[in-house]
Design a protein around this motif. Structure first.
Motif, PDB file in Angstrom:
ATOM      1  N   LYS A   3       0.675  -1.709  -0.033  1.00  0.00           N
ATOM      2  CA  LYS A   3      -0.236  -0.006   0.346  1.00  0.00           C
ATOM      3  C   LYS A   3       0.679   1.018  -0.058  1.00  0.00           C
ATOM      4  CE  LYS A   3      -3.581  -2.212   2.114  1.00  0.00           C
ATOM      5  NZ  LYS A   3      -4.620  -1.686   3.553  1.00  0.00           N
ATOM      6  N   GLU A  21      -1.778   3.257  -2.858  1.00  0.00           N
ATOM      7  CA  GLU A  21      -3.591   3.675  -2.790  1.00  0.00           C
ATOM      8  C   GLU A  21      -3.537   5.295  -2.381  1.00  0.00           C
ATOM      9  OE1 GLU A  21      -5.215   1.181   0.193  1.00  0.00           O
ATOM     10  OE2 GLU A  21      -4.626  -0.447  -0.841  1.00  0.00           O
ATOM     11  N   GLU A  52      -2.192  -4.327  12.119  1.00  0.00           N
ATOM     12  CA  GLU A  52      -4.057  -3.395  12.486  1.00  0.00           C
ATOM     13  C   GLU A  52      -2.968  -1.540  12.401  1.00  0.00           C
ATOM     14  OE1 GLU A  52      -6.429  -5.019  14.347  1.00  0.00           O
ATOM     15  OE2 GLU A  52      -6.402  -6.452  13.001  1.00  0.00           O
ATOM     16  N   TRP A  56      -4.833   3.167   7.060  1.00  0.00           N
ATOM     17  CA  TRP A  56      -6.070   1.757   6.778  1.00  0.00           C
ATOM     18  C   TRP A  56      -6.739   0.654   7.285  1.00  0.00           C
ATOM     19  CZ3 TRP A  56      -1.283   3.297   4.441  1.00  0.00           C
ATOM     20  CH2 TRP A  56      -0.913   3.638   3.456  1.00  0.00           C
ATOM     21  N   ASP A  59      -6.389  -5.193   8.322  1.00  0.00           N
ATOM     22  CA  ASP A  59      -5.450  -6.261   7.813  1.00  0.00           C
ATOM     23  C   ASP A  59      -4.606  -5.504   7.098  1.00  0.00           C
ATOM     24  OD1 ASP A  59      -5.282  -8.222   5.677  1.00  0.00           O
ATOM     25  OD2 ASP A  59      -6.078  -7.732   4.258  1.00  0.00           O
ATOM     26  N   THR A  60      -4.100  -4.525   7.849  1.00  0.00           N
ATOM     27  CA  THR A  60      -2.584  -3.512   7.536  1.00  0.00           C
ATOM     28  C   THR A  60      -2.146  -4.224   8.432  1.00  0.00           C
ATOM     29  OG1 THR A  60      -3.845  -2.731   6.406  1.00  0.00           O
ATOM     30  CG2 THR A  60      -1.767  -1.774   6.511  1.00  0.00           C
ATOM     31  N   ASP A  77      -0.589  -5.424   2.709  1.00  0.00           N
ATOM     32  CA  ASP A  77      -2.093  -5.777   2.970  1.00  0.00           C
ATOM     33  C   ASP A  77      -1.586  -7.017   3.722  1.00  0.00           C
ATOM     34  OD1 ASP A  77      -1.728  -7.020   1.499  1.00  0.00           O
ATOM     35  OD2 ASP A  77      -3.793  -6.511  -0.353  1.00  0.00           O
TER      36      ASP A  77
END
Length: 158
Positions: A3, A21, A52, A56, A59-60, A77
């Protein structure tokens, strides 16, 4: 998927940022501050990833490595392997070392275009393109050759 990629010095100043992103500028700056705050306080004895974090959310993961005075931070991710990303960071640092002969923070500042080119040879659009050091170095040398030829043509016209 990757990301974002950041290289931050030990004072929290970003030396390279690339987000795959879309994030508004304020969110990008917030993410850089958050990442640095989380990572700079961690002991050298703990693992090199956090889950986490940041804007974001779930799932990061943050996967990072410290080389001298620079933090190399990859925001990925949940599907990415932490060890794979650590290896990718090492490939990136090795490539920078080969190109700049023992890379330092000033190389990143004064040769930003070359650093971005190297990064684009390794990662494009959040996907890993190349991890072979020799292939990356060949591309970098080809690019330098094109730049040299282009500058000779420009001088000849003038």
């Amino acid at each position: 998927m990757i990301k974002g990629i950041m290289i931050v010095n030990n004072h929290g100043k970003p030396r390279l940022t690339k987000f795959y992103e879309h994030l508004p500028l304020e969110k990008q700056q917030q993410m850089i501050r958050e990442c640095y705050a989380l990572i700079s306080k961690r002991s050298d004895r703990v693992c090199n990833f956090l889950e986490e974090v940041g804007v974001w959310g779930k799932d990061t993961k943050l996967v990072y490595r410290v080389y001298a005075t620079l933090y190399f931070i990859f925001i990925v991710d949940g599907s990415e392997s932490e060890l794979g990303i650590l290896d990718l960071i090492h490939v990136m640092v090795e490539t920078l070392d080969h190109v700049f002969e023992n890379v330092c923070e000033l190389d990143l500042i004064f040769h930003m275009d070359k650093v971005h080119y190297i990064l684009d040879e390794i990662v494009m659009g959040g996907m890993v393109l190349e991890t072979n050091l020799q292939e990356i170095m060949t591309s970098v040398k080809d690019q330098e050759e094109l730049e040299t030829r282009g500058s000779k043509v420009t001088r000849a016209r003038a």
